[in-house]
Structures are given as C-alpha cells and as structure tokens.
Scaffold this active site. Structure first.
Site, PDB file in Angstrom:
ATOM      1  N   CYS A  82       0.984  -1.138   0.068  1.00  0.00           N
ATOM      2  CA  CYS A  82      -0.012   0.159  -0.003  1.00  0.00           C
ATOM      3  C   CYS A  82       1.010   1.241   0.023  1.00  0.00           C
ATOM      4  O   CYS A  82       1.665   1.454   1.040  1.00  0.00           O
ATOM      5  CB  CYS A  82      -0.822  -0.043   1.091  1.00  0.00           C
ATOM      6  SG  CYS A  82      -2.013   1.413   1.366  1.00  0.00           S
ATOM      7  N   ARG A 206      -7.438  -1.718  -9.337  1.00  0.00           N
ATOM      8  CA  ARG A 206      -8.465  -0.620  -9.817  1.00  0.00           C
ATOM      9  C   ARG A 206      -9.236  -0.928 -11.054  1.00  0.00           C
ATOM     10  O   ARG A 206     -10.215  -0.344 -11.258  1.00  0.00           O
ATOM     11  CB  ARG A 206      -7.551   0.448 -10.127  1.00  0.00           C
ATOM     12  CG  ARG A 206      -7.023   1.309  -8.666  1.00  0.00           C
ATOM     13  CD  ARG A 206      -6.085   2.585  -9.125  1.00  0.00           C
ATOM     14  NE  ARG A 206      -4.863   2.096  -9.891  1.00  0.00           N
ATOM     15  CZ  ARG A 206      -4.630   2.652 -11.177  1.00  0.00           C
ATOM     16  NH1 ARG A 206      -5.637   3.630 -11.705  1.00  0.00           N
ATOM     17  NH2 ARG A 206      -3.730   2.357 -11.715  1.00  0.00           N
TER      18      ARG A 206
END
Length: 264
Positions: A82, A206
C-alpha cells in the site's frame, strides 16, 4: 484495496473469471482487539477461495488476527505494498517492502500461528532491486506460499509504466508462485503481463473496480454485472458510500459528463 472488495463485490467477480478474491486491507491490530471491527468481515460458502489481507507492523498482532480469521478464510496475505502516505507513516504497507527483516519476522509469526496458505504482496524497491530480491528470497525460505509483486515503487504514479523486468526478475529469483500486479485494466493487459514476465497469475485492483468483468474479456462493465452487484449489495447490507462508489466506478464509461456529475 482499502474499504472495497467486500463480500457482494467479491461474489460478482467470481462470475467473471476471477479465480481468487482478496478482502479489503484490514488493520491487524484493530481486528484482533475489536469485536466490532471483526464484524466488518463477512463471508459465505460462495466466497471461495478468499484471501484475507492484513496490514501490520507487529508480528504478534498479525499472528493473533490471523488465528481469529483462519477458520473463515482460505489464505492470509500481508500487505507490503500500500503506497498511501498514512500507511507509510504507520509503518505498514509499502513501508515493509523496504525492510526485509520486519517482513521476515511477521512471516515467521503468521506461518507459526495458522495452517492455511500465507502470502505477501510487495512493491518494487524504490532504488535497489537487490533489496526486492532479498525480500522474496527470505519470504520463500520461511515457507510463504506465494508472492505478489507490484511493478512500481511507492513513489510512482499509477499512470507510470509498470516495470515488467523487475517482476520477471523477482519471479526468477524464487521457486514458489509469483503473481504480478499493476496496470491491469483489460484482458489484453493481463495477457501482456503474463507473456512478458512468465508469472503464475495476474492481479488487478483498480481495473476490476472499473470493470469487474475484465478477466472475462469485456471492454466495459456489462449491465448484467451492474445488476448483480446491486442485488447482492442490497441483500448483504453494503454501506451506502461503498455501494455508491462501486456504481460510480462501474458505470463511469457508460455515462456522459453531465450524467457523471449528477450521479457523483
């Protein structure tokens, strides 16, 4: 993904050639300490295989959280990728990709605590690919079952090209399965990633938010996919803002600028 990829969305993905689904990133220290936080993770017999993705910087917290969730999961993943600034400040996510010793301790801890498969998801090191190689080799020695490599550093924008050679080098440095991540928005992207790196599998985040049917070859989200998500999200009680955001992502390419502005 933070917040997204809850049960309703994961169930939709499985109808469109997704083989393994991950939960949103869960903070291990909060999960092990809070019964209320644990209620946020739900699953069922159609949600299989599901990998629970934890963010952690403390081996004890990670092991405890993994023990609590192991009876209701098919795998545990330690997020070392992340790139968000808040995560780096908390010494989680991509912070770990630059610190093989910390990852080693947490892998050892979680492997000793549960008997289901465990993995790590990492990013390419910002300056020294040798550090990435050291990280994947240490993880393999401790018995990690697979590794996912994102082909960008934490500093790079998501619009920048993915480093195929870095992923390929990581894959060739170990004998366990390596998955590739980064820049997957179409089935053609997935095929290119596979062909250029030789990995065992390809992950998308995404891209699947925008088009949950991409691995089934759809150029944009089919309407039946949107309908399935709406029905499941309402049935499972998905939080309103997550429900709304999923619809925004899935329907963005179908709407005009005025429609997007109104819907958003």
């Amino acid at each position: 993904m933070v917040r997204y990829s809850k049960g309703a969305f994961r169930e939709v993905l499985r109808d469109y050639n997704v083989d393994i689904a991950y939960t949103p990133m869960i903070l291990a220290d909060v999960f092990k300490s809070s019964e209320f936080a644990r209620l946020d993770y739900t699953t069922n017999d159609r949600d299989c295989p599901v990998v629970v993705q934890f963010a952690a910087h403390d081996p004890v917290d990670l092991a405890h959280a993994a023990q609590l969730v192991a009876p209701y999961a098919d795998g545990i993943d330690l997020n070392c990728g992340c790139p968000q600034k808040w995560a780096y400040k908390e010494c989680i996510g991509a912070y770990l990709s630059e610190r093989p010793e910390m990852v080693q301790e947490m892998v050892r801890s979680v492997k000793g605590a549960v008997d289901i498969p465990c993995s790590i998801k990492i990013r390419k090191h910002p300056t020294d690919m040798r550090q990435t190689i050291e990280l994947v080799r240490r993880a393999e020695k401790l018995g990690i079952d697979w590794i996912t490599v994102h082909g960008r550093t934490r500093h790079q924008k998501s619009t920048e090209p993915v480093d195929y050679e870095a992923i390929k080098l990581a894959k060739e440095s170990v004998s366990i399965p390596v998955l590739a991540n980064g820049g997957i928005f179409t089935l053609a992207d997935a095929d290119e990633m596979y062909n250029r790196t030789g990995v065992a599998g390809v992950m998308s985040a995404r891209g699947l938010l925008q088009n949950p049917a991409l691995f089934a070859g759809y150029a944009e989200t089919p309407l039946d996919c949107v309908e399935k998500y709406i029905n499941l999200a309402l049935a499972y009680g998905t939080p309103t803002f997550i429900f709304h955001h999923h619809l925004m992502y899935m329907m963005e390419s179908m709407m005009s600028g005025v429609e997007r502005k109104t819907f958003n």
